[in-house]
Each structure stands twice: as C-alpha cells, then as structure tokens.
Design an enzyme around this catalytic site. Structure first.
Site, short mmCIF file in Angstrom:
data_model
loop_
_atom_site.label_atom_id
_atom_site.label_comp_id
_atom_site.label_asym_id
_atom_site.label_seq_id
_atom_site.Cartn_x
_atom_site.Cartn_y
_atom_site.Cartn_z
N LYS A 107 -7.78 6.91 -19.39
CA LYS A 107 -8.04 7.47 -20.71
C LYS A 107 -6.77 7.41 -21.57
O LYS A 107 -6.26 6.35 -21.83
CB LYS A 107 -8.61 8.89 -20.53
N TYR A 133 -16.39 17.13 -15.61
CA TYR A 133 -16.79 15.74 -15.78
C TYR A 133 -17.81 15.41 -14.68
O TYR A 133 -17.63 15.77 -13.51
CB TYR A 133 -15.55 14.83 -15.68
N ASP A 161 -6.96 19.17 -14.22
CA ASP A 161 -7.26 17.81 -14.67
C ASP A 161 -6.82 17.76 -16.13
O ASP A 161 -7.46 18.36 -17.01
CB ASP A 161 -8.76 17.54 -14.51
N ARG A 165 0.86 -1.20 0.00
CA ARG A 165 0.00 0.00 0.00
C ARG A 165 0.89 1.24 0.00
O ARG A 165 0.63 2.21 -0.70
CB ARG A 165 -0.96 0.00 1.20
C1 PLP Z 1 -11.84 14.55 -17.22
C2 PLP Z 1 -12.01 13.37 -16.29
N1 PLP Z 1 -11.51 13.43 -15.05
C3 PLP Z 1 -11.65 12.40 -14.18
C4 PLP Z 1 -12.33 11.26 -14.51
C5 PLP Z 1 -12.51 10.16 -13.50
O1 PLP Z 1 -11.63 9.13 -13.77
P1 PLP Z 1 -11.93 7.56 -13.46
O2 PLP Z 1 -13.09 7.17 -14.28
O3 PLP Z 1 -10.64 6.91 -13.85
O4 PLP Z 1 -12.21 7.46 -11.99
C6 PLP Z 1 -12.87 11.15 -15.80
C7 PLP Z 1 -13.61 9.94 -16.20
O5 PLP Z 1 -14.24 9.89 -17.24
C8 PLP Z 1 -12.70 12.24 -16.71
O6 PLP Z 1 -13.21 12.20 -17.96
#
Ligand code: PLP
Length: 387
Positions: free
Chosen positions: A207, A109, A182, A56
C-alpha cells in the site's frame, strides 16, 4: 552519517532516503543493487562475507529495506515479506502457539480476518473480535493468561475507526499480552505506533510504503530484541521472504513516502469537503472530521489523517455499486495507497470474506483510496458519478 545517527538524529525524510544503506564501498552506488543471487561464496567453510549465506535467510537488497523501514517506524529491527499476509502469518506463529488466544478488530481487513478465522484457528489459535475504538470492549475480550496478542488496525479498513494506541498497549500489557498495530493505513509517516507503546508494527507494504501499485509486500518492525530473534527465526524457517526486486521497489517507494502522504492527505481533505455537502451522500467517514468519534485520538497520535475516505450513499447498495462503476479518474479496483485514486465497494470486493459474520460491512458503503492526481479532477469525477 552512520546508520545509528540516522536512526537517532535525522528527520523522517532524511531517514526515508538514507537509512538502511550506505553507498556501496566498491562502486559508490548510491542506490542498493538488486542482488539477484540465491547464494554467496564463502571464504572457507563458515567464512561468510557480511553474514550472507543464502537469500532466504538474508539478501543485501532486503537488508537495506529492512533497515529503512525499522528506522521509519523508530523500531530496532525490520523484516520484509512476500506480502502483508505472509508477514502476519509469520508474526502469529512466531509469537503464539496452539491453545493461545488473540483479540482482533471487529472490522479488520477481510484477509486478516480470514487468516485468523480459517487458517490460524485450524492450527489451534482462538480469536475474539472487538471494536478497536471501544477500550472497555477490548479489555473485556482479553482473556488474562491466554491472550497473547491484542491486534489492532488504526485507522481500520474500511470503516476508519480509530484505536487509542497508548491505552490499548496498557490493556494488552496488563494482561501479559503484546500489542500489534497494523499501520498500513497510516504509514510510518503519519503514525509511529512503537513510540506510543505498541510492541510490533505490521504492514502491507503493498500500500502506501510501496506506493505505486507495482509490488506486493509486507513488513514487521519490533523494538524488542527478544521478539526480533523469534521473528528472525520464523522468517527464515517459514520462508515467505520478500525477493530482491520486490525489496528494491518497496525501498524506492519509501524514499518519497513523506511527499506522497502529504499530497494524499491534501487531496483526501478536498474530497471530504465535497462529499460532506453532497445530498446523495449520507455519511462521510474520515478521522480528520471533527464529527468522527475518533477525531481527538487521531489528532493526538497521527500527524495528519491519511488518504482513505469511506462514505455511505443515500440510495442503498445499488447506488453504491453504480457510483463505483461510473468514475473515470478513480479506478475501480481493490488495494489502496498507490499514487492513482481507487474506488471500491467493500461489501462485494475487499470485505466479501466477512459477509454473514459479525464483521460484515454496510452494503451502501463506498471506499476511496484518494491518490495524488489533481484535486479538482478527483472532485469532478465523483460529482459526475454521484449524479
Ligand atoms: C490493513 C491491511 N492489512 C493487511 C493487508 C494484507 O496485505 P497484502 O495484501 O499485502 O497481503 C491488507 C491488504 O489489503 C490491508 O489493507
């Protein structure tokens, strides 16, 4: 070449392939093994080998990924998590406390919005949405002394709005807050927010970083060592870490990020060309278009404009739903950033959690994650689906 030299001197593609790992001293393995171990033999009490005591806290496969993504983002330290949202939650708890305030994108998101609205709010963290492309509105949403984070996506999901990272950093810093970017949509190949003044980069590595739709993961990268210490503590204390197999897959994906992103961008440009002249398409949203309100900022801070394209159809929600259901090469599905093209209806799918809020997205909106297939096949598929 040493780790430090990779970070300081090498080009992006070289860092993508080498940073974070030296061929194994014992065997020469050029790819890090998947260290499927929860614990490590100690040479006497407290005699740790290479700092590893329990997976961990740290695991060598995860360490390799963390070093790699830190180098790609030009940060000092990287941290890998079980998902993007796990990374986000860990970051928020590492940097905020109940009673603090954060500014978030008004088209974040949906899952990020839900995290702030339904989880962090109950914990005592206030949030205000603001459009990332409107600096005055972001500045007005900041509460000096209370706002700890200005949190932005750029490009945003799914409306592909662009925030000026340098200017947003100045707004955050003037108020004593930190700028979190992000960087999921751009990926570190197209944009490095830390070099533009951001304090923290967060990723859904699910992604473009992973890139093959075969692993869910998240990452945080920071340049300041005090911030790194806080994240290190919370990563271990909260425990939402990336497992060794997931870390290995993500690291493998990062090695080809540059090649994939260039093809994603090439194909997205072809798709945009087709959509902009189609009579059943009302608006094409892509930061590479000169008509996009954020084009100039995107041109300044991004290498190219990415593989995400959104468009509105003239026939309303029903037509948008039909288009999503009719494509064959574009697979109907959530997520983005994989080698295969995906299509979705944000209002009913990824962004259903913001329905009825200020963050609601247009019902006639379709979002494409343009993959790396043959461009002509992608265009022909959309042509069939629109007609
Ligand atoms: C721009 C963005 N940030 C964060 C996330 C969250 O990531 P995760 O689905 O890996 O938890 C997503 C998921 O689609 C996203 O598109």
């Amino acid at each position: 070449m040493s780790e430090q030299q990779h970070r300081n001197k090498s080009g992006f593609e070289t860092r993508a392939i080498h940073a974070g790992y030296e061929p194994d001293a014992a065997t020469g393995a050029v790819i890090p093994p998947i260290y499927a171990t929860s614990t490590y033999k100690q040479d006497g009490v407290g005699g740790l080998r290479g700092g590893y005591e329990y997976s961990r806290s740290a695991n060598p496969t995860r360490t390799a990924l963390e070093g790699n993504i830190a180098a790609l983002e030009e940060g000092e330290r990287g941290f890998a998590f079980a998902s993007g949202l796990a990374a986000e939650d860990t970051l928020v708890r590492a940097l905020c406390k109940p009673g603090d305030h954060v500014v978030i994108p008004d088209d974040a998101y949906g899952g990020t919005f839900r995290l702030f609205d339904k989880v962090e709010k109950v914990w005592g963290l206030e949030h205000s949405p603001a459009p990332v492309s409107d600096l005055e509105k972001v500045a007005a949403a900041v509460r000096p002394g209370e706002t700890r984070l200005v949190w932005v996506e750029t490009p945003t999901n799914p409306l592909l709005n662009i925030g000026d990272i340098e200017a947003l950093a100045a707004i955050a810093h003037d108020a004593g807050a930190l700028l979190v970017v992000d960087n999921t949509f751009a990926s570190p190949y197209l944009q490095q927010p830390l070099t533009l003044g951001a304090d923290v980069v967060v990723h859904s590595t699910t992604k473009y970083c992973g890139g093959h739709s075969d692993v869910v993961g998240g990452a945080i990268v920071v340049k300041d060592l005090d911030l790194a210490e806080k994240v290190t503590f919370h990563q271990n204390a909260m425990g939402a870490v990336a497992g060794p197999f997931d870390s290995w897959l993500t690291l493998r994906g990062l090695k080809t990020l540059a090649l994939r992103m260039d093809r994603h961008c090439d194909n997205a440009e072809r798709v945009v060309d087709f959509l902009t002249s189609h009579p059943k398409v009302g608006e094409v949203i892509y930061p590479g278009l000169e008509t996009h309100p954020g084009h100039e900022v995107a041109q300044r801070q991004m290498k190219r404009y990415g593989g995400m394209v959104s468009f509105r159809v003239t026939g309303g929600e029903q037509h948008a739903l039909q288009v999503c259901e009719r494509t064959e090469v574009f697979t109907l599905g959530e997520s983005l950033g994989g080698v295969e093209s995906l299509i979705e209806h944000p209002g009913r799918m990824t962004h259903a959690s913001v329905a009825g809020t200020d963050l609601e997205v247009p019902a006639d909106l379709v979002r494409l994650s343009v993959g790396i297939e043959t461009a002509e096949d992608l265009v022909a598929d959309l042509e069939r689906a629109l007609d």
